[in-house]
Design a protein around this motif. Structure first.
Motif, PDB file in Angstrom:
ATOM      1  N   HIS A  73       0.880  -1.185   0.000  1.00 27.93           N
ATOM      2  CA  HIS A  73       0.000   0.000   0.000  1.00 27.93           C
ATOM      3  C   HIS A  73       0.913   1.230   0.000  1.00 27.93           C
ATOM      4  O   HIS A  73       1.451   1.607   1.031  1.00 27.93           O
ATOM      5  CB  HIS A  73      -0.869  -0.066   1.259  1.00 27.93           C
ATOM      6  N   ARG A 104      -2.163  -5.517   3.438  1.00 30.44           N
ATOM      7  CA  ARG A 104      -3.321  -6.020   4.183  1.00 30.44           C
ATOM      8  C   ARG A 104      -3.034  -7.440   4.658  1.00 30.44           C
ATOM      9  O   ARG A 104      -2.558  -8.280   3.881  1.00 30.44           O
ATOM     10  CB  ARG A 104      -4.547  -6.082   3.267  1.00 30.44           C
ATOM     11  N   SER A 185     -15.624   4.803   6.990  1.00 33.32           N
ATOM     12  CA  SER A 185     -15.500   4.523   5.558  1.00 33.32           C
ATOM     13  C   SER A 185     -15.670   5.824   4.768  1.00 33.32           C
ATOM     14  O   SER A 185     -16.253   6.787   5.275  1.00 33.32           O
ATOM     15  CB  SER A 185     -16.540   3.484   5.128  1.00 33.32           C
ATOM     16  N   ASP A 186     -15.145   5.815   3.548  1.00 32.01           N
ATOM     17  CA  ASP A 186     -15.307   6.954   2.648  1.00 32.01           C
ATOM     18  C   ASP A 186     -14.917   8.255   3.351  1.00 32.01           C
ATOM     19  O   ASP A 186     -15.618   9.273   3.272  1.00 32.01           O
ATOM     20  CB  ASP A 186     -16.795   7.000   2.224  1.00 32.01           C
ATOM     21  N   GLU A 217      -6.428   3.125   5.152  1.00 27.94           N
ATOM     22  CA  GLU A 217      -6.391   1.899   4.360  1.00 27.94           C
ATOM     23  C   GLU A 217      -6.588   2.245   2.887  1.00 27.94           C
ATOM     24  O   GLU A 217      -7.066   3.345   2.567  1.00 27.94           O
ATOM     25  CB  GLU A 217      -7.441   0.917   4.879  1.00 27.94           C
ATOM     26  N   ASP A 219      -8.679   1.615   0.569  1.00 26.98           N
ATOM     27  CA  ASP A 219      -9.993   1.869  -0.030  1.00 26.98           C
ATOM     28  C   ASP A 219     -10.737   3.035   0.629  1.00 26.98           C
ATOM     29  O   ASP A 219     -11.967   3.056   0.666  1.00 26.98           O
ATOM     30  CB  ASP A 219     -10.843   0.604   0.061  1.00 26.98           C
TER      31      ASP A 219
END
Ligand SMILES: Cc1cc2nc3c(=O)[nH]c(=O)nc-3n(C[C@H](O)[C@H](O)[C@H](O)COP(=O)(O)OP(=O)(O)OC[C@H]3O[C@@H](n4cnc5c(N)ncnc54)[C@H](O)[C@@H]3O)c2cc1C
Length: 379
Positions: A73, A104, A185-186, A217, A219
């Motif tokens: 990553h 990951r 998230s997002d 992370e 994503d």
């Protein structure tokens, strides 16, 4: 050792799988028995930094280094230390040359699993009982009522190892702190102030007895460990509360901190997950007992310091190489593996204790800034 020698590895974590892989590339068959019912039974947690002085060496021994590099990553090695009011006290960018790239955990496990012959891992085999049969052989019984006999038995079954009692009376003890996981998230769209504060890699906001640590992370998820030094039963209340109550109870411990930091708690998408920290004694070791050994957390459970997974990988590779080097004398192979593991794990456990003090002791966060400032970025 002959073709029929039965090498039984308990646990398909990173350490057990690495051992099976290194044995396989030396032409030695082994079987891994795993309690979980499939590789997908549990999400495999967040990012791990894999170090060039241990975990990466193991991946080279396993012939999997090139595949590992594909998983990195990029940007994940950046780090920041923040004061509770959001002031940046230390910052280091990821220029791609550091020795601790992040991957990951689930993807690392996937390349290990994919590198083994079919049926090497038996899923749904939870070790329930082991009985010594003499001359190094053991009868190994599973919760599904199946039983086998091992010539070599390796406990790679983590913190609460069922193999460990064959070798040692040591029990993990609560280390006085827990890491509570939360997720946004997002994050760039939904919580831009928090995402900006967190930066591209790891963020450490620590004071005596507590901290908020985040990782970005790949994503767009910000993953946090909310760390608190408290008695174990305090965390039982968090475990038992509703998601909203648990998050507000956690957030209350960080009253007065910058709102972009506490958003990591109050806005978590999921219920917080408590990870109590347990340890084995720093110098945990045992006398040589024929036909059985331990590796990874089963052998040397320690407070989180970014080393546990790396040490498990290294143990797996070192044990595989030791057996391959002396197949006719397994006891000598186990002895030489254990002697070296005892030395490196005692040193790592002492470092892990020191790191807890640097992060959450009386001089935090200045002690952490000093540590980062003293270490060259590539170390
Ligand atoms: C919150 C947290 C964060 C961490 N972060 C990091 C990090 O960033 N970097 C790092 O290097 N380390 C980290 N660690 C430590 C790291 O996760 C462990 O040290 C590492 O996973 C140990 O690997 P292992 O293969 O020895 O054991 P495990 O990964 O625990 O694997 C053991 C396996 O054995 C199986 N098993 C257990 N009991 C049985 C049984 N009776 N029968 C059959 N199978 C069984 C389990 O299901 C599991 O698959 C962290 C730990 C925690 C708790």
């Amino acid at each position: 050792m002959n073709m029929n020698t039965s090498i039984v590895i308990i646990g398909a974590g990173l350490g057990g799988l690495m051992l099976a892989r290194v044995l396989h590339i030396h032409g030695i068959a082994a079987t891994v028995y795993e309690a979980e019912t499939s590789p997908m039974a549990r999400t495999q947690g967040g990012l791990l930094d894999i170090h060039d002085f241990n975990g990466q060496l193991a991946l080279k021994d396993a012939g999997l280094y090139e595949e590992f590099v594909q998983l990195i990553h990029h940007g994940g090695q950046a780090s920041r230390v923040l004061a509770t009011d959001g002031t940046v006290l230390f910052e280091d960018d990821d220029d791609g040359t550091g020795g601790r790239p992040e991957v990951r955990r689930g993807e690392l496990r996937r390349i290990l699993l994919g590198s083994l012959p079919p049926d090497t891992v038996r899923w749904g085999y939870k070790l329930s009982h082991v009985q010594a049969l003499g001359q190094g052989r053991h009868e190994v019984s599973f919760a599904n009522d199946e039983t086998m006999v091992s010539d070599v038995l390796v406990g790679a079954d983590g913190a609460w190892s069922r193999v460990r009692p064959l070798l040692s009376d040591a029990q993990p003890v609560y280390a006085g702190l827990a890491l509570v996981e939360t997720w946004l998230s997002d994050c760039d769209q939904r919580y831009p102030a928090t995402a900006q504060l967190a930066g591209g890699g790891a963020l450490f906001a620590v004071t005596p007895g507590k901290g908020i640590l985040t990782h970005r992370e790949p994503d767009g998820v910000l993953h946090a460990y909310v760390v608190l030094r408290k008695p174990q039963d305090w965390f039982s209340r968090i475990d038992e509360a509703t998601q909203a109550d648990a998050l507000s109870c956690l957030a209350a411990e960080f009253a007065g901190w910058h709102p972009a930091l506490t958003t990591m708690i109050t806005a978590s998408d999921k219920a917080p997950v408590v990870r109590l920290v347990h340890e084995l004694p720093d110098e945990h070791q045992w006398p040589r007992i024929p036909g059985v050994t331990l590796l990874g957390d089963a052998a040397h459970l320690m407070a989180p310091s970014g080393e546990g997974a790396n040490l498990a990988l290294l143990d797996g590779a070192e044990l595989g190489k030791a057996i391959a080097a002396q197949p006719a004398d397994i006891e000598a192979a186990l002895l030489s593996f254990e002697q070296q593991m005892f030395v490196r794990s005692a040193a790592a456990a002492a470092d892990a204790k020191a790191l807890q003090e640097i992060c959450y002791g009386a001089r935090a966060p200045h002690s952490l800034v000093e540590m980062f400032s003293a270490v060259p970025a590539s170390a």
